[in-house]
Design a protein around this motif. Structure first.
Motif, PDB file in Angstrom:
ATOM      1  N   ARG A 172      26.119 -13.731  -9.311  1.00 45.04           N
ATOM      2  CA  ARG A 172      26.765 -12.973  -8.242  1.00 45.04           C
ATOM      3  C   ARG A 172      28.072 -12.387  -8.779  1.00 45.04           C
ATOM      4  O   ARG A 172      29.150 -12.668  -8.276  1.00 45.04           O
ATOM      5  CB  ARG A 172      27.055 -13.869  -7.055  1.00 45.04           C
ATOM      6  N   SER A 173      27.938 -11.593  -9.812  1.00 45.11           N
ATOM      7  CA  SER A 173      29.120 -11.017 -10.435  1.00 45.11           C
ATOM      8  C   SER A 173      29.197  -9.524 -10.114  1.00 45.11           C
ATOM      9  O   SER A 173      28.205  -8.800 -10.278  1.00 45.11           O
ATOM     10  CB  SER A 173      29.047 -11.230 -11.947  1.00 45.11           C
ATOM     11  N   VAL A 201      27.084  -6.745 -12.112  1.00 44.46           N
ATOM     12  CA  VAL A 201      27.086  -6.753 -13.584  1.00 44.46           C
ATOM     13  C   VAL A 201      26.855  -8.169 -14.114  1.00 44.46           C
ATOM     14  O   VAL A 201      27.103  -9.151 -13.410  1.00 44.46           O
ATOM     15  CB  VAL A 201      28.445  -6.232 -14.124  1.00 44.46           C
ATOM     16  N   PRO A 202      26.401  -8.265 -15.359  1.00 48.21           N
ATOM     17  CA  PRO A 202      26.296  -9.607 -15.945  1.00 48.21           C
ATOM     18  C   PRO A 202      27.680 -10.208 -16.183  1.00 48.21           C
ATOM     19  O   PRO A 202      28.648  -9.473 -16.418  1.00 48.21           O
ATOM     20  CB  PRO A 202      25.569  -9.361 -17.276  1.00 48.21           C
ATOM     21  N   PHE A 203      27.775 -11.505 -16.124  1.00 48.37           N
ATOM     22  CA  PHE A 203      29.032 -12.196 -16.464  1.00 48.37           C
ATOM     23  C   PHE A 203      28.633 -13.564 -17.001  1.00 48.37           C
ATOM     24  O   PHE A 203      28.162 -14.420 -16.262  1.00 48.37           O
ATOM     25  CB  PHE A 203      29.930 -12.330 -15.228  1.00 48.37           C
ATOM     26  N   ILE A 204      28.775 -13.728 -18.293  1.00 45.43           N
ATOM     27  CA  ILE A 204      28.349 -14.962 -18.958  1.00 45.43           C
ATOM     28  C   ILE A 204      29.549 -15.588 -19.654  1.00 45.43           C
ATOM     29  O   ILE A 204      30.319 -14.891 -20.326  1.00 45.43           O
ATOM     30  CB  ILE A 204      27.240 -14.678 -20.004  1.00 45.43           C
ATOM     31  N   VAL A 211      31.745 -13.774  -8.308  1.00 48.02           N
ATOM     32  CA  VAL A 211      32.685 -13.507  -9.400  1.00 48.02           C
ATOM     33  C   VAL A 211      32.989 -12.014  -9.412  1.00 48.02           C
ATOM     34  O   VAL A 211      32.131 -11.182  -9.120  1.00 48.02           O
ATOM     35  CB  VAL A 211      32.074 -13.973 -10.745  1.00 48.02           C
ATOM     36  N   SER A 212      34.232 -11.691  -9.740  1.00 51.13           N
ATOM     37  CA  SER A 212      34.686 -10.302  -9.709  1.00 51.13           C
ATOM     38  C   SER A 212      35.337  -9.930 -11.045  1.00 51.13           C
ATOM     39  O   SER A 212      35.784 -10.809 -11.798  1.00 51.13           O
ATOM     40  CB  SER A 212      35.706 -10.131  -8.577  1.00 51.13           C
ATOM     41  N   GLY A 213      35.412  -8.639 -11.298  1.00 52.36           N
ATOM     42  CA  GLY A 213      36.092  -8.160 -12.503  1.00 52.36           C
ATOM     43  C   GLY A 213      37.540  -8.608 -12.588  1.00 52.36           C
ATOM     44  O   GLY A 213      38.102  -8.711 -13.685  1.00 52.36           O
ATOM     45  N   VAL A 214      38.178  -8.891 -11.457  1.00 46.92           N
ATOM     46  CA  VAL A 214      39.570  -9.378 -11.497  1.00 46.92           C
ATOM     47  C   VAL A 214      39.658 -10.787 -12.077  1.00 46.92           C
ATOM     48  O   VAL A 214      40.748 -11.251 -12.416  1.00 46.92           O
ATOM     49  CB  VAL A 214      40.239  -9.376 -10.092  1.00 46.92           C
TER      50      VAL A 214
END
Lengths: 474, 264
Positions: A45-46, A298-301, A322-325
């Protein structure tokens, strides 16, 4: 001090969350990013903070949303007093390096980072292959020569699969035969049309004016070109998009291999993400700029190829938004560097370590200065601010009176976002809850007036066009 | 193709009003070469050299550098000669003013139609930008006929494995592979399978080389394509003299500017 980990932030450009074979996508092969997933935690959930390069990257660099950074679109300009990640890490005992695409206008990357490779000219877009292979060379040179007691932070900005934009530009003014007419690939080779190819036309005015009308504010020439496409053209777009991702996956593979061979992998934390996604035919749309899932998710690993850093491995986190911030405070957390006051992000470190912490219950996203979205457990709420009659260049919000049209999607029943429930009376309570959540989130932001003349021009021009649409319905 | 722009879609990167015009530059270069082809430089000599202008395929609306007078963003020079052991020695110089990175590539191929890689090879990359990275040397070889090994600053890695039965070539050798395999490719229908070591560094194991079509403009050309996993389609256009006159991948188009010597 020396026990602090090295931190490697690998980012791709325009890479949708589900365009990975590790996530079950059968139409491409990404063995190297898959390896990161096997060695880490994938946050499913990014969401980016804003689905366009410069805006999303300004959030990575500062831990702030784009109405705070001064970069609410590609032509923005980072407010000069906001500290960036490179400055903080350098002051905190790290050696901060940058390689490849930066694209945070208003901030000279060379003043905040040591640049391994930044190209002959500022990398905006175009010709990703040149930059990506050169970036890998630069990183190879760096990893095989790194000899310092100080830990490093290295961010590698790969450009692909952004060059799918080049594929699209190439269709602007000429007819290119569909792939079967070209005689290269067979229909069996092509991915199918996305299930959400057809869409609900009840979209926000901002979305229509930016992306749907003949004189669309963003890439109208491409829009004109794709209107002549048949189904095979759309499917071939998807086929090409996946080849771009395989290409950049191979570059990432070289970096990971060298990390292992130089034994730096044990004490190097790796974060992988992308600035925004790609519509790739969903909602009959292309590129980004929209608040639909393909564009904003977007992916976030978070991974470690060795055993030196505690990271839950081979695990999907399906729960936390999860967020880009969050990149900024996460890096600072691992680096042991204090974050400045007022940043919006949260460190995902405890989540990557499998610890339970109090977390946000939604993701907040902005788009094209006036666009807003909230993603909750059950719904996505998309809305817009109407342009002000007298523009003061202060990013709008929170102001319920100024909100324009809305879209509401049930995330469980309609993951493809094909039925707008905003006008359905049965959902009026949900709408109210989402709207309040949005306004509450916005009340926590520290918006600053845009002062640079270049983004002010964009806001004036776009605002004028939007007002005309509100007045005349076209 | 159309009246105002006679380029085939596979190498048509003319973006409307963007100047300099891609089509004009490509046609001017190609016609100049074509008119000189066959009038000289065809004697049998030990080394054959092709010189290509590199034209950018990408949309230049993102460019922040202002309008340039010339479209070319660099040059590629491919020189090859057969040695006493009947092997082909290749030397490629690739200069790119956009990325700032230039490559000097040396490799060796067996004297077979597929030009399979043999022996050691090297890639010397140099960055002219104002960065920490200035130069990288990479040496490679094929271990046990199947494992691609690369040495980078003394660190040795495996860069992929190919089936020992597969002929491994590289993109720069395709300039010679395609001219000698025209009949095989055209008779193959769906194309032939090859493995390509792109720029002697990235393995594209399951690639396909096939025939596209023949065209008459801007000059008489036969088209071929190559693509594979992680390998976007590229298009190779062979002229009547047996030279790849235009090679267009996703990012750039190489246009033949000059040829020295003839195939031995």
């Amino acid at each position: 001090m020396n026990n602090r980990p090295n931190i490697l932030f690998i980012n791709t450009d325009q890479h949708s969350w589900d365009a990975l074979s590790a996530y079950g996508n059968p139409y491409l092969r990404t063995p190297n990013i898959d390896e990161l997933h096997r060695n880490g935690t994938s946050f499913r959930r990014s969401f980016c903070t804003d689905p366009v390069c410069a805006a999303a990257r300004s959030s990575w660099a500062t831990g702030l949303y784009t109405s705070e950074t001064g970069v609410p679109f590609n032509g923005g300009y980072l407010h000069p007093e906001i500290p960036d990640l490179g400055q903080l890490l350098n002051a905190g005992g790290y050696r901060a390096f940058h390689c490849g695409k930066w694209h945070v206008p208003g901030r000279n990357v060379r003043e905040s980072f040591r640049t391994l490779y930044y190209g002959k000219t500022d990398i905006g877009a175009g010709g990703a292959a040149y930059y990506d292979s050169a970036s890998t060379h630069a990183v190879a040179d760096f990893l095989t020569n790194y000899d310092s007691d100080e830990p490093f932070y290295l961010q590698i900005g790969y450009v692909d699969p952004h060059d799918v934009c080049e594929y699209l530009h190439n269709h602007e003014e000429k007819r290119i035969p569909n792939p079967l007419e070209q005689g290269i690939v067979s229909e069996d080779d092509l991915p199918p049309l996305p299930e959400n190819f057809d869409y609900d036309e009840r979209e926000t005015v901002l979305h229509r004016v930016c992306r749907r009308v003949d004189d669309a504010l963003i890439h109208a020439a491409i829009l004109k070109g794709v209107r002549g496409w048949d189904e095979l053209h759309w499917r071939y777009l998807r086929w090409n998009y996946y080849r771009f991702i395989e290409k950049v996956d191979a570059e990432i593979g070289r970096v990971l291999t060298l990390l292992r061979e130089t034994s730096l992998h044990h004490n190097t934390l790796i974060i992988f993400s992308a600035d925004h996604g790609e519509a790739c035919g969903s909602h009959q749309m292309f590129q980004k700029f929209t608040l639909y899932e393909e564009s904003v998710r977007v992916p976030f690993i978070v991974a470690c190829l060795g055993d030196g850093i505690s990271v839950e491995k081979d695990r999907f986190d399906e729960t936390h938004f999860v967020s880009g911030v969050d990149l900024f405070p996460t890096v600072c957390d691992y680096a042991g560097v204090d974050t400045p006051e007022g940043i919006q992000g949260m460190s995902v470190r405890p989540l990557a370590e499998g610890r339970d912490v109090l977390w946000r219950d939604c993701a907040y996203i902005e788009s094209n200065y006036w666009g807003r979205a909230i993603v909750t457990e059950d719904y996505k709420y998309v809305t817009e601010y109407k342009p002000k009659v007298v523009e003061d260049f202060s990013p709008p919000g929170p102001d319920a009176e100024q909100l324009g049209l809305s879209q509401l999607f049930n995330r469980h029943d309609d993951p493809g976002e094909t039925e707008n429930l905003a006008e359905d009376a049965a959902y009026s309570e949900v709408m109210g809850t989402c709207r309040n959540k949005l306004l509450a989130q916005e009340a926590r932001l520290h918006r600053q007036q845009i002062v640079h003349p270049s983004p002010k021009r964009v806001i004036s021009n776009w605002g004028e066009r939007l007002r005309a649409y509100w007045e005349h319905g076209r | 193709m159309n009246d105002s722009n006679p380029l085939h879609w596979s190498f048509d990167y003319n973006y409307g009003a963007q100047n300099p015009q891609f089509a004009q530059e490509l046609i001017r270069t190609l016609r100049r070469y074509d008119s000189e082809a066959g009038t000289g430089g065809t004697q049998k000599v030990p080394a054959v050299t092709h010189v290509y202008d590199i034209l950018p395929n990408y949309w230049r609306g993102y460019s922040r550098g202002g309008v340039k007078e010339e479209l070319s963003i660099g040059i590629a020079i491919i020189e090859r000669s057969k040695n006493d052991d009947n092997l082909w020695n290749y030397s490629v110089q690739y200069e790119n003013t956009t990325s700032g990175e230039n490559l000097e590539i040396k490799f060796c191929c067996s004297d077979e139609n597929y030009r399979p890689l043999t022996g050691n090879w090297s890639v010397d990359a140099q960055n002219s930008g104002d960065d920490t990275y200035s130069r990288l040397s990479c040496e490679g070889y094929l271990a046990l006929d199947s494992e691609i090994r690369l040495r980078i600053n003394g660190t040795e890695i495996t860069a992929g494995t190919v089936d020992a039965s597969v002929k491994l070539t590289c993109n720069w050798a395709l300039f010679d592979v395609i001219p000698v395999l025209t009949q095989t490719i055209q008779e193959s229908g769906d194309g032939i399978d090859i493995a390509v070591l792109e720029d002697l560094e990235q393995l594209r194991p399951k690639s396909r080389l096939g025939f596209l079509e023949s065209i008459q403009t801007p000059i008489s050309l036969d088209g071929y394509y190559v693509y594979g996993v992680g390998f976007l389609p590229s298009y190779w256009w062979l002229d009547a003299h047996g030279n790849i006159a235009v090679a267009s991948n996703f990012f750039e188009t190489l246009v033949l500017r000059e040829k020295m010597g003839d195939r031995a």
